[in-house]
Design a protein around this motif. Structure first.
Motif, PDB file in Angstrom:
ATOM      1  N   GLU A   1      40.194  35.262  69.481  1.00 19.78           N
ATOM      2  CA  GLU A   1      40.382  34.320  68.379  1.00 19.78           C
ATOM      3  C   GLU A   1      39.286  34.462  67.326  1.00 19.78           C
ATOM      4  OE1 GLU A   1      40.292  33.612  71.540  1.00 19.78           O
ATOM      5  OE2 GLU A   1      42.196  32.674  72.110  1.00 19.78           O
TER       6      GLU A   1
ATOM      7  N   CYS B   1      40.233  37.369  65.211  1.00 19.42           N
ATOM      8  CA  CYS B   1      41.402  37.043  64.386  1.00 19.42           C
ATOM      9  C   CYS B   1      41.005  36.177  63.199  1.00 19.42           C
ATOM     10  CB  CYS B   1      42.458  36.333  65.225  1.00 19.42           C
ATOM     11  SG  CYS B   1      43.295  37.393  66.423  1.00 19.42           S
ATOM     12  N   GLU B   2      40.149  35.180  63.439  1.00 18.94           N
ATOM     13  CA  GLU B   2      39.684  34.318  62.357  1.00 18.94           C
ATOM     14  C   GLU B   2      38.961  35.152  61.294  1.00 18.94           C
ATOM     15  OE1 GLU B   2      40.080  31.217  61.610  1.00 18.94           O
ATOM     16  OE2 GLU B   2      41.154  30.540  63.403  1.00 18.94           O
TER      17      GLU B   2
ATOM     18  N   ARG C   1      45.169  36.006  76.187  1.00 21.08           N
ATOM     19  CA  ARG C   1      44.520  35.611  74.941  1.00 21.08           C
ATOM     20  C   ARG C   1      45.114  36.352  73.743  1.00 21.08           C
ATOM     21  NH1 ARG C   1      39.791  32.533  74.544  1.00 21.08           N
ATOM     22  NH2 ARG C   1      39.593  31.316  76.453  1.00 21.08           N
TER      23      ARG C   1
ATOM     24  N   SER D   1      48.610  34.945  73.068  1.00 23.58           N
ATOM     25  CA  SER D   1      48.524  33.642  72.417  1.00 23.58           C
ATOM     26  C   SER D   1      48.149  33.792  70.947  1.00 23.58           C
ATOM     27  CB  SER D   1      47.486  32.773  73.133  1.00 23.58           C
ATOM     28  OG  SER D   1      47.311  31.542  72.474  1.00 23.58           O
ATOM     29  N   ALA D   2      47.218  34.690  70.656  1.00 20.69           N
ATOM     30  CA  ALA D   2      46.794  34.907  69.273  1.00 20.69           C
ATOM     31  C   ALA D   2      47.917  35.512  68.430  1.00 20.69           C
ATOM     32  CB  ALA D   2      45.564  35.814  69.241  1.00 20.69           C
TER      33      ALA D   2
ATOM     34  N   SER E   1      51.021  34.807  68.593  1.00 22.50           N
ATOM     35  CA  SER E   1      51.916  33.727  68.183  1.00 22.50           C
ATOM     36  C   SER E   1      51.237  32.750  67.225  1.00 22.50           C
ATOM     37  CB  SER E   1      52.424  32.970  69.414  1.00 22.50           C
ATOM     38  OG  SER E   1      51.352  32.363  70.116  1.00 22.50           O
ATOM     39  N   GLN E   2      49.902  32.729  67.234  1.00 22.43           N
ATOM     40  CA  GLN E   2      49.165  31.792  66.393  1.00 22.43           C
ATOM     41  C   GLN E   2      48.904  32.338  64.986  1.00 22.43           C
ATOM     42  OE1 GLN E   2      45.460  30.499  68.113  1.00 22.43           O
ATOM     43  NE2 GLN E   2      44.827  29.356  66.287  1.00 22.43           N
ATOM     44  N   TYR E   3      48.563  33.617  64.903  1.00 23.29           N
ATOM     45  CA  TYR E   3      48.205  34.213  63.616  1.00 23.29           C
ATOM     46  C   TYR E   3      49.400  35.005  63.085  1.00 23.29           C
ATOM     47  CZ  TYR E   3      43.524  32.777  64.925  1.00 23.29           C
ATOM     48  OH  TYR E   3      42.433  32.033  65.292  1.00 23.29           O
ATOM     49  N   HIS E   4      50.319  34.304  62.448  1.00 26.02           N
ATOM     50  CA  HIS E   4      51.607  34.893  62.069  1.00 26.02           C
ATOM     51  C   HIS E   4      51.479  35.955  60.977  1.00 26.02           C
ATOM     52  CE1 HIS E   4      53.542  31.822  64.496  1.00 26.02           C
ATOM     53  NE2 HIS E   4      52.890  30.868  63.845  1.00 26.02           N
TER      54      HIS E   4
END
Length: 270
Positions: free
Chosen positions: A31, A34-35, A74, A77-78, A80-83
């Motif tokens: 994450e 990704c951020e 992880r 999950s990322a 699906s979170q960071y489209h």
């Protein structure tokens, strides 16, 4: 690698060589990267930590087998979170014939990795294993390293080969033996159409004295200038071990591409 060059300014949109805390010598988790990628405006990000090995070999610089499931979770999950970010799950894999079944069946198969990076941090020589930080120091050891790297290339299982010129931090003289061995490496990379990486981490390493001058340990200008004669393809990555280094020195790698008229690989990840 997708890059746009404008008046010597580089827009970097992808990094495929990224490590998390699991390898025990990096910082940050999926994450965090990704951020940072979103803030930098990247389109694609590959997480490629040093893979666990089934016999726990060299486990002080790689993730443990028990980390694989969480690593996959992880990244999933990322995704699906960071489209707006295309996220890939990769692994950096030290080459050894004995691990290839594990890489293919477990990492690419069961775990579902999107790609594997091939690398050589240890290589066999006269019955011993030499760490790349300690050698090669002689022409015979250099030949053993290059031969092992060529075997990794010949498997055709790796998206690219990481830091192939890392040997230049210990083999400190560019001589006829070095040039000859590298020609064999470039011929193999060309024959198997496997890209070689210009590695950003080398730019961040301390300078070394090679007996004549202070220089960076790698990437080597001599290495990449010679590579330009063989029609190989290359990729430029940061080899980030901290989120803040996510794209650091990729632009320096692209500068070498331009200086020596190298070809950027069109890396395709399923």
């Amino acid at each position: 690698m997708t890059s746009i060059l404008r008046n010597h300014n580089v827009r970097i949109t992808r990094n495929l060589h990224t490590h998390t805390y699991r390898c025990k010598h990096a910082e940050g988790d999926v994450e965090d990267y990704c951020e940072k990628a979103v803030k930098l405006g990247l389109n694609e990000l590959g997480i490629s930590d040093h893979t666990a090995l089934p016999d726990n070999r060299w486990d002080f610089v790689r993730m443990d087998m028990g980390d694989l499931a969480d690593y996959s979770k992880r990244i999933g999950s990322a995704k699906s979170q960071y489209h707006h970010l295309t996220l890939y799950m990769g692994m950096e894999c030290d080459f050894d014939d004995g691990y290839m079944k594990f890489y293919e069946e477990e990492l690419l198969g069961e775990l579902g990795c999107d790609y594997l990076i091939g690398s050589v941090h240890w290589f066999p020589h006269k019955g011993d294993w030499i760490n790349i930080n300690d050698g090669p120091a002689t022409s015979a050891e250099l030949n053993s390293y290059i031969s092992f790297l060529i075997k990794a290339i010949s498997t055709n299982k790796f998206l690219f080969i990481a830091h192939p010129d890392v040997f230049y931090q210990s083999y400190r003289t560019w001589d006829e033996y070095c040039a000859s061995a590298c020609k064999d490496l470039f011929t193999a990379a060309s024959d198997y159409n496997v890209p070689l990486e210009i590695n950003g981490l080398g730019f961040r390493k301390p300078m070394i004295f090679d007996g004549q001058e202070y220089r960076r340990p790698y990437p080597s200008n001599n290495f990449w200038e010679l590579a330009s004669d063989f029609g190989i393809t290359v990729t430029c990555n940061s080899d980030a071990h901290r989120p803040e280094d996510l794209i650091t020195n990729i632009d320096d790698g692209i500068e070498l591409v331009n200086r020596f008229d190298l070809k950027i690989a069109e890396l395709k990840i399923n």
